[in-house]
Design an enzyme around this catalytic site. Structure first.
Site, PDB file in Angstrom:
ATOM      1  N   ALA A 127       2.182  82.602 -54.920  1.00 33.67           N
ATOM      2  CA  ALA A 127       1.786  83.585 -55.913  1.00 33.67           C
ATOM      3  C   ALA A 127       1.531  84.924 -55.239  1.00 33.67           C
ATOM      4  CB  ALA A 127       0.513  83.131 -56.625  1.00 33.67           C
ATOM      5  N   MET A 128       1.395  85.974 -56.055  1.00 41.10           N
ATOM      6  CA  MET A 128       1.229  87.317 -55.503  1.00 41.10           C
ATOM      7  C   MET A 128       0.181  88.099 -56.293  1.00 41.10           C
ATOM      8  SD  MET A 128       2.082  89.404 -53.215  1.00 41.10           S
ATOM      9  CE  MET A 128       1.258  90.987 -53.120  1.00 41.10           C
ATOM     10  N   GLU A 129      -0.706  88.744 -55.535  1.00 38.89           N
ATOM     11  CA  GLU A 129      -1.907  89.361 -56.098  1.00 38.89           C
ATOM     12  C   GLU A 129      -1.726  90.785 -56.635  1.00 38.89           C
ATOM     13  OE1 GLU A 129      -1.396  88.702 -52.759  1.00 38.89           O
ATOM     14  OE2 GLU A 129      -2.276  90.269 -51.498  1.00 38.89           O
ATOM     15  N   ASN A 130      -0.520  91.190 -57.053  1.00 36.00           N
ATOM     16  CA  ASN A 130      -0.303  92.550 -57.558  1.00 36.00           C
ATOM     17  C   ASN A 130      -1.452  93.010 -58.463  1.00 36.00           C
ATOM     18  OD1 ASN A 130       2.503  92.113 -56.622  1.00 36.00           O
ATOM     19  ND2 ASN A 130       2.602  90.792 -58.422  1.00 36.00           N
ATOM     20  N   GLU A 156      -5.624  84.432 -55.601  1.00 33.74           N
ATOM     21  CA  GLU A 156      -5.039  85.720 -56.032  1.00 33.74           C
ATOM     22  C   GLU A 156      -6.104  86.594 -56.687  1.00 33.74           C
ATOM     23  OE1 GLU A 156      -2.353  86.035 -54.594  1.00 33.74           O
ATOM     24  OE2 GLU A 156      -1.894  83.906 -54.330  1.00 33.74           O
ATOM     25  N   HIS A 205      -8.281  88.251 -54.100  1.00 31.66           N
ATOM     26  CA  HIS A 205      -7.611  89.374 -53.437  1.00 31.66           C
ATOM     27  C   HIS A 205      -7.945  90.716 -54.100  1.00 31.66           C
ATOM     28  CE1 HIS A 205      -5.122  88.016 -50.180  1.00 31.66           C
ATOM     29  NE2 HIS A 205      -4.324  87.242 -50.899  1.00 31.66           N
TER      30      HIS A 205
END
Ligand code: TRP
Ligand code: ZN
Length: 859
Positions: free
Chosen positions: A263-266, A299, A302
Site C-alpha cells: 500500500a502507499m501513504e499518499n 499507511e 505515515h
C-alpha cells in the site's frame, strides 16, 4: 563491470532551485494522457542558472517560462532529465507532456489497473508523469485538476480537498483537488475510475469531523468493512498513544488490483493493493484480517511519520519506514496479543532479515549507496529499522520515548528530516546518551552475541560473560561493537523468578552491552540460577548461549515473558531438527516431549500462543544457523521431527484438538498448527473432515495446507474443489496458486502444475499478486522442488525473470531474492544458481533493478 551508476549518501546536496506550488492538469486517455504542470520556481543558490528536472518515459510538448515559450537553445532533453537554462530568482514554469498509462506495465507513475487510472510515485515514479524536481526535500502545495469521460470514470480523486467539479463537453467531466500541506512529489496521487464507495466518519479528539471514504471494485463493498473499521481504530489509537491527530477533512483509501507493494501513504489518498484491503470470512484468513488492520494502520500512521515529517533524501528511508513499522507493530500489540505480534516480528528478522545481511545486498538500515531506490524497500530498512526504534524505546522507556517523539514532531513538522534528526530529538528529550547507539544506522550485518556462564557455590556469585562480534558483510568489512540492550531474568531450579542483585545493586532486568566484551556478576545466590536471555528479542542479534535441554525446558515452562518461553521452545526444536539432520535415527529427548505435552495440555495457555509454540523454526532460519547444509535434507529433517512429535504426543494432540475446536481466531490458529501435525502424520480423515466442514477460509486453507504438505491422497480432490468454487475470484485463487507451487512434490510435477496454472483464466504475468503467489512462492517456499539437484527450479525462475525484466522490473527484482542468496547453499547448488544469474547479467536490456542485485551477487 560497467552499468548504471550508484548514488552515495554522502553526496547529498540541496537543490539549487525549489518549487513551492504546483498546479497539475490531467486530460486522461488510456494511451495518450496530457499532463500540464505549472510550477512556481524559486532560485535558492545565488547565481545558479541550470535547472535540471527529472523525467522519463514521456513526450515533451511545450515549455513556457512566465508565459513565454522557451527557446530551444535554452533546454535539452535526455533519457532521464530535462535541463533548462534560466537566470531568474523567481518564475512560473509550465511544462506540457504526454504519457501512455495503458502500456505502463512497470506500475510506476500513472498507469491503468483493470481500467482504473491510478498512480504510484514512491520512490521515483513522479518523474514518469511530468518533468519535476522529483526528490523528497522539495515540498510543494499541489492543486490537481482531472478531466475524463464521466461514464467510464465517475470518480476523479487526488490529494487533499475537492474544491471544484463539473461537466464538460462530450460526456467528459472534471474535478479539482487542493492539498494545503506542502509535500514531496512521491506523495502525489491521482485515481479515476468506477467504484463502490463505503462511507464513514471519524471525529478527532479536538472535534474535527473527518469523512472516511473507501473505494473498491464494484460488487466488493462488503469486503471493505473490515478495512474501514481498522482505519477508525488506527485513528483513535494514534491520538491516544502518540497524541497525533488527523489533519484534513477527508481520508480516502482506494483498492486496486495491480500494485507492486502492499500500500502507499499518499497524502489523504492512500492507494492499496486490493489484497491488503479486501476481506470477508469466506474468502480471507484470520492472518489476512490481521495484516489488513496492520497495513491500514501503517499507511495511516505515515500521515505524521512520513508525510508531515518526510525524508530529506532516500537514504533516510528508515526514518519514516522503520518508525512507522514500529508504530504499526505497537498498534497491533495494543489491540491484540502483544506476544504473538512480537513473535511474528522476531520470525521476520530471523527468517528473512538475517538472510539479507548474509547475502550480496547487505546494507545498513540507512544505506550508503544505491543504484535503484526500489531495491531498498527491504526487511532491513523496514523491519530491522523498526527494531532499532524499538531498542531506543527500550532504553528510554515509554515516557522518554514519547517525549522524544513530541520533540521530533515539534522540531521537524513540515520538514524533510534525517535519521540523525530523529535520534537527536530522542537524545535531547530524554537525556539518554545515544552516541554509540547511532552506529546502528551506519553498520550493516547481524551482531553475534556470545554468552558464557559460571557459578561459584562458595561465593554465591553467578557470572555472565558477554562478547559481541559482527562478521564482515558484502558491503562493509570493518565492524565495531554496538550498544545492545539485553533484557533478561534469572529463575531458580523450580522456575521461580529470582529477585537478583548484581555487584552494583538491584537489577532492573536490562543490561546494556556497549563494549566488545563485558561481565555481569550476580551475587547472593544459593544455587546456580537459570538465565533467560535476550527476552523479547531486545536486540536484533544472534544469541549463542549453550543452555542444556533441561534449562531450556524450565525457561519454556516458567519464564515470565511469553516471547522468552516461545524462544526457548524454538531453541529446543532447532536442536532436535539438527540432531535429526545429523542422524535420522535420533530420538526426541524425553524432556522435549514432556515440555510439549505440557503445552498441548495447558488449558490456561492462549491458543494463539500455543499455535506459535508448536510451529517449528523456518527452514530459512535453520539454514542461516549453519549455512552450506543441504536445504532439501534440512526440510525433510524438519518434517520428520514434526512427525516424531505427533507420534510421541498422539493422545495429547487429541486432547488439545478437542479443546481448540472452537470458532474464534486464536483457537483457529491453534487448530491450524495442530492440523499440520496430523497432516504430516498422514491423518487423511481429520484433514478431509476439516475441509468439508469449514465455514471460513482460515479452516479451509489450514486443511488444504495440511493435505498438500503431508502429500495426502485427498489433496488433488480438495484442490479441484477449491478451484471450482473460487475460479472467478483472483484474490482467492492466489491461495490456490501458492498451494500448488509449494507442495513438496518432485520438481517435474510442481513445474508441470505451475506451467498449467499459468494458463489459468486468472493468471496474468503482468499482475504482481499473481506472480508472487505462483512464481515467488515456488522459489521462496518450496525448498524440495526449487532446490532440486537437477537445477530445473533455478532454470524456471531464470526464465520467468527474463520475461518479467521487460514487463515489471520491480516485481522481477523482488522474486529474484532466493537466487541471489546462493552463498548459503551447498557448492553444487551454488554453481547452478550462478549460471542463471550469469545468463541474466548477459541480457542487453537488463533493468537497473535486476542489474544491481545480479551484479552484486556475482562479485
Ligand atoms: N511507502 C510504502 C509503505 O511502506 C511503500 C511502497 C508502496 C512502495 N508502493 C511502493 C515503495 C512502490 C516503492 C515502490 O507504506
Ligand atoms: Zn511504510
Amino acid at each position: 563491470m560497467t552499468g548504471p551508476q550508484a548514488k552515495h549518501r554522502l553526496d547529498y546536496t540541496p537543490s539549487p532551485f525549489t518549487i513551492s506550488e504546483l498546479s497539475l492538469n490531467f486530460r486522461l486517455e488510456p494511451t495518450k494522457t496530457r499532463v500540464g504542470a505549472n510550477s512556481q520556481v524559486t532560485r535558492v543558490v545565488a547565481g545558479a542558472t541550470t535547472l535540471t528536472l527529472d523525467g522519463e518515459s514521456q513526450k515533451l510538448i511545450r515549455i513556457l517560462i512566465d508565459g513565454q515559450p522557451l527557446a530551444e537553445t535554452h533546454y535539452s532533453v535526455s533519457e532521464n532529465a530535462l535541463e533548462l537554462t534560466v537566470d531568474k530568482d523567481q518564475f512560473e514554469l509550465y511544462i506540457e507532456t504526454e504519457i501512455d498509462p495503458e502500456n505502463n506495465t512497470a506500475l510506476e507513475g500513472l498507469y491503468r489497473s483493470e481500467g482504473t487510472f491510478c498512480t504510484q510515485c514512491e520512490a521515483e515514479g513522479f518523474r514518469r508523469i511530468t518533468y519535476f524536481l522529483d526528490r523528497p526535500d522539495v515540498l510543494a502545495v499541489y492543486t490537481t485538476r482531472i478531466e475524463a469521460p464521466k461514464a467510464d470514470y465517475p470518480f476523479l480523486l487526488a490529494n487533499g480537498n475537492k474544491i471544484d467539479s463539473g461537466e464538460l463537453d462530450d460526456g467528459w467531466h472534471f474535478a479539482t483537488w487542493h492539498d494545503p500541506y506542502p509535500k514531496p512529489s512521491y506523495l502525489f496521487a491521482l485515481v479515476a475510475g468506477q467504484f463502490d464507495l463505503l462511507e464513514d466518519e471519524f471525529v478527532t479528539k479536538s472535534g474535527r469531523k473527518v469523512a472516511l471514504e473507501l473505494f473498491v471494485d464494484p460488487g466488493q463493498a462488503s469486503r471493505g468493512v473490515h478495512a474501514m473499521e481498522s482505519l477508525k481504530r488506527a485513528m483513535r489509537w494514534d491520538e491516544e498513544r502518540f497524541n497525533l491527530e488527523y489533519d484534513l477533512n477527508i481520508y480516502m483509501v482506494v483498492a486496486v488490483d495491480f500494485f507492486n507493494m502492499g500500500a502507499m501513504e499518499n497524502k489523504g489518498l492512500n492507494i492499496f493493493n486490493s489484497k491488503c484491503v479486501l476481506a470477508d470470512e469466506d474468502s480471507a484468513t484470520d492472518k489476512e484480517f490481521h495484516r489488513i488492520e496492520s497495513i491500514i494502520g501503517h499507511e495511516y500512521f505515515h500521515n505524521w511519520t512520513g508525510n508531515r515529517i518526510t525524508c530529506r533524501d532516500w537514504f533516510q528511508l528508515s526514518l519514516k519506514e522503520g518508525l512507522t513499522v514500529f508504530r504499526d507493530q505497537e498498534f497491533s500489540s495494543d489491540l491484540g496479543s502483544r506476544a504473538v505480534n512480537r513473535i511474528d516480528a522476531v520470525k521476520t528478522i530471523r527468517g528473512v532479515q538475517f538472510a539479507e545481511d548474509a547475502g550480496p545486498m547487505a546494507h545498513p538500515i540507512r544505506p550508503e549507496q544505491v543504484i535503484e531506490m526500489n531495491n531498498f524497500y527491504t526487511v532491513t530498512v523496514y523491519d530491522k529499522g523498526s527494531e532499532v526504534i524499538r531498542m531506543m524505546h527500550t532504553l528510554l522507556g515509554e515516557e522518554g520515548f514519547q517525549k522524544g517523539m513530541a520533540c521530533y514532531v515539534s522540531r521537524h513538522d513540515g520538514q524533510a528530516a534525517t535519521c540523525d534528526d530523529f535520534v537527536q530529538a530522542m537524545e535531547d528529550a530524554s537525556g539518554v546518551d545515544l552516541t554509540q547507539f547511532r552506529l546502528w544506522y551506519s553498520q550493516s550485518g547481524t551482531p553475534e552475541l556470545s554468552v558464557s556462564e559460571s557459578f561459584d557455590v562458595a561465593s554465591g556469585e553467578y557470572r555472565l560473560q558477554f562478547s559481541q562480534q559482527t562478521a564482515a558483510t558484502a558491503d562493509q568489512t570493518e565492524k565495531q561493537p554496538l550498544h545492545l540492550p539485553i533484557k533478561m531474568e534469572l529463575l531458580d531450579a523450580q522456575g521461580k523468578l529470582l529477585d537478583a542483585k548484581t555487584k552494583a545493586g538491584d537489577f532492573d532486568g536490562l543490561f546494556s552491552l556497549t563494549a566488545a566484551e563485558a561481565e555481569l556478576v550476580f551475587t547472593g545466590l544459593k544455587e546456580k540460577p537459570v538465565a533467560s536471555l535476550l527476552q523479547e528479542f531486545s536486540a536484533p542479534v544472534k544469541l549463542h548461549f549453550a543452555q542444556p535441554t533441561a534449562e531450556l525446558c524450565l525457561v519454556m515452562a516458567n519464564a515470565s515473558n511469553a516471547v522468552a518461553r516461545w524462544d526457548a521452545a524454538q531453541s529446543l526444536l532447532m536442536a532436535a531438527i539438527e540432531a535429526e539432520f545429523d542422524d535420522a535415527a535420533a530420538e526426541l529427548s524425553p524432556e522435549l516431549v514432556s515440555a510439549f505435552a505440557k503445552v498441548l495440555l495447558d488449558e490456561q495457555l492462549d491458543p494463539a500462543l500455543m499455535a506459535e509454540l508448536i510451529t517449528l523454526p523456518s527452514v530459512s532460519s535453520l539454514l542461516d544457523a549453519k549455512p552450506g547444509r543441504d536445504i532439501t535434507k534440512l526440510f525433510q529433517a524438519r518434517q520428520q521431527v514434526q512427525r516424531k512429535l505427533k507420534h510421541a504426543l498422539s493422545t495429547e494432540c487429541d486432547v488439545a484438538w478437542q479443546r481448540v475446536n472452537v470458532q474464534d481466531a486464536a483457537n483457529r490458529a491453534a487448530k491450524g498448527a495442530l492440523l499440520l501435525w496430523y497432516g504430516l502424520a498422514g491423518d487423511e480423515a481429520k484433514v478431509q473432515a476439516q475441509f468439508d466442514n469449514a465455514t471460513n477460509m482460515t479452516d479451509t486453507l489450514a486443511a488444504l495446507t495440511a493435505a498438500n504438505q503431508g502429500l495426502l491422497s485427498c489433496r488433488e480432490s480438495m484442490m479441484s474443489a477449491f478451484e471450482a468454487k473460487w475460479r472467478h475470484d483472483p484474490l482467492v485463487m492466489d491461495k490456490w496458486f501458492t498451494q500448488l507451487a509449494i507442495t513438496p512434490e518432485s520438481v517435474e510435477t510442481v513445474l508441470a502444475k505451475i506451467n498449467q496454472a499459468m494458463e489459468h483464466e486468472q493468471f496474468a504475468i503482468s499482475n504482481p499478486n499473481r506472480v508472487r503467489a505462483l512464481v515467488g512462492a515456488f522459489a521462496e517456499a518450496n525448498p524440495m522442488a526449487f532446490h532440486d539437484d537437477s537445477g530445473l527450479g533455478y532454470a524456471f525462475l531464470g526464465e520467468q525473470l527474463m520475461q518479467l525484466n521487460g514487463i515489471n522490473p520491480q516485481c522481477a527484482a523482488r522474486i529474484i531474492t532466493p537466487l541471489i542468496g546462493f552463498k548459503r547453499h551447498s557448492d553444487e547448488r551454488q554453481s547452478l544458481m550462478r549460471a542463471q544469474l550469469e545468463q541474466l547479467l548477459a541480457m542487453d536490456d537488463l533493468s537497473k533493478d535486476l542489474f544491481e542485485k545480479v551484479s552484486k551477487s556475482l562479485k
